[in-house]
Scaffold this motif. Sequence first.
Motif, short mmCIF file in Angstrom:
data_model
loop_
_atom_site.label_atom_id
_atom_site.label_comp_id
_atom_site.label_asym_id
_atom_site.label_seq_id
_atom_site.Cartn_x
_atom_site.Cartn_y
_atom_site.Cartn_z
N ASN A 1 0.55 -1.20 -0.28
CA ASN A 1 -0.12 -0.01 -0.04
C ASN A 1 0.79 0.85 0.27
O ASN A 1 0.13 2.34 -0.98
N PHE B 1 2.28 1.77 -3.50
CA PHE B 1 0.87 2.29 -4.65
C PHE B 1 1.21 3.80 -4.16
O PHE B 1 0.84 4.30 -5.15
N LYS B 2 1.08 4.20 -3.57
CA LYS B 2 0.49 5.32 -2.39
C LYS B 2 1.83 6.63 -3.03
O LYS B 2 1.82 8.26 -3.48
N LEU C 1 1.31 6.92 -6.93
CA LEU C 1 0.57 7.80 -7.04
C LEU C 1 0.69 8.99 -6.98
O LEU C 1 0.41 9.77 -7.55
N ARG D 1 -5.65 15.68 -8.98
CA ARG D 1 -6.44 14.17 -8.04
C ARG D 1 -5.89 13.19 -8.95
O ARG D 1 -5.85 13.33 -10.01
N THR E 1 -5.96 9.77 -9.83
CA THR E 1 -7.40 8.00 -9.69
C THR E 1 -7.02 7.08 -10.26
O THR E 1 -5.94 6.86 -10.87
N GLY E 2 -6.16 6.08 -9.15
CA GLY E 2 -5.41 5.18 -9.73
C GLY E 2 -6.30 3.25 -9.53
O GLY E 2 -7.99 3.70 -9.81
N ARG F 1 -8.73 0.38 -8.67
CA ARG F 1 -9.90 -0.14 -7.60
C ARG F 1 -10.08 1.23 -7.31
O ARG F 1 -10.69 1.54 -5.51
N SER F 2 -10.25 2.94 -8.09
CA SER F 2 -10.58 3.72 -7.43
C SER F 2 -9.96 4.26 -6.26
O SER F 2 -10.44 5.41 -5.41
N THR F 3 -8.58 4.14 -5.98
CA THR F 3 -7.96 4.34 -5.00
C THR F 3 -7.75 6.38 -5.55
O THR F 3 -7.21 6.06 -6.77
N GLN F 4 -7.91 7.33 -4.31
CA GLN F 4 -7.39 8.72 -4.89
C GLN F 4 -6.47 9.44 -4.13
O GLN F 4 -6.01 8.75 -3.08
N THR F 5 -5.39 9.34 -4.51
CA THR F 5 -4.56 10.52 -4.06
C THR F 5 -4.76 12.49 -4.53
O THR F 5 -4.62 12.19 -6.27
#
Length: 209
Positions: free
Chosen positions: A58, A61-62, A65, A192, A194-195, A197-201
């Motif tokens: 995780n 992954f973050k 992003l 914004r 968006t990665g 599985r709709s993950t957002q940073t």
Amino acid sequence: MKSAPTYFRHRAPQYVAIRLNNQRGIILIVTLFALIILMISGIALVRSFDASQLLSGNMAFKRDLVNQGERGMAAAILSMKGTGALTSDTTRQSDLKSSNYFSSLQATDGHGIPTVLLNDIAWTTAGLGAGQDITDATSKVTIRYVIDRLCSASGAASTATCIVGSYGDKGGTPDGSRATAPTPPVYRISVRVTGPRSTQTFLQTTFSI
């Protein structure tokens, strides 16, 4: 003289055998407890390892992003320099939604993120399109940014209506004979990312030009 009774000699082995049998039973119980403790420890170790792997994944992954979001920052700044659509100060006095630009401060949520970035409905309602989105089909990442001038209204920037920067002297007593340093308005870039599985940073910065 009579000899001593011999039945004690015959009972001794029986007594020892009973003690040995009892000891074997206790050892079995202790062994079972040890095995249970080892099994529980092994399960806890496996679960801890899985959790560490998940956490590391995780975080990586973050981090990716965030790195991807720098592309949105660069694109927004580039639009205000060189041959970009927002190079002219006159142009920046009014909204230019084709470049995701607002000449006045936009409403934000509790974290300071402009509400137009929070979801696609708010984006469309604000009159913005997807023309400036940066998409990467390989990594399945979509980058969207918005620029707003930190002013209470559109029009020419002034210290009365805008948050301004300053390029004044870096120390000492100001020289009254010199020209007054410019006070350009401050601009805010919000990105914004968006990665999968709709993950957002979300990323944000401010600057003056």
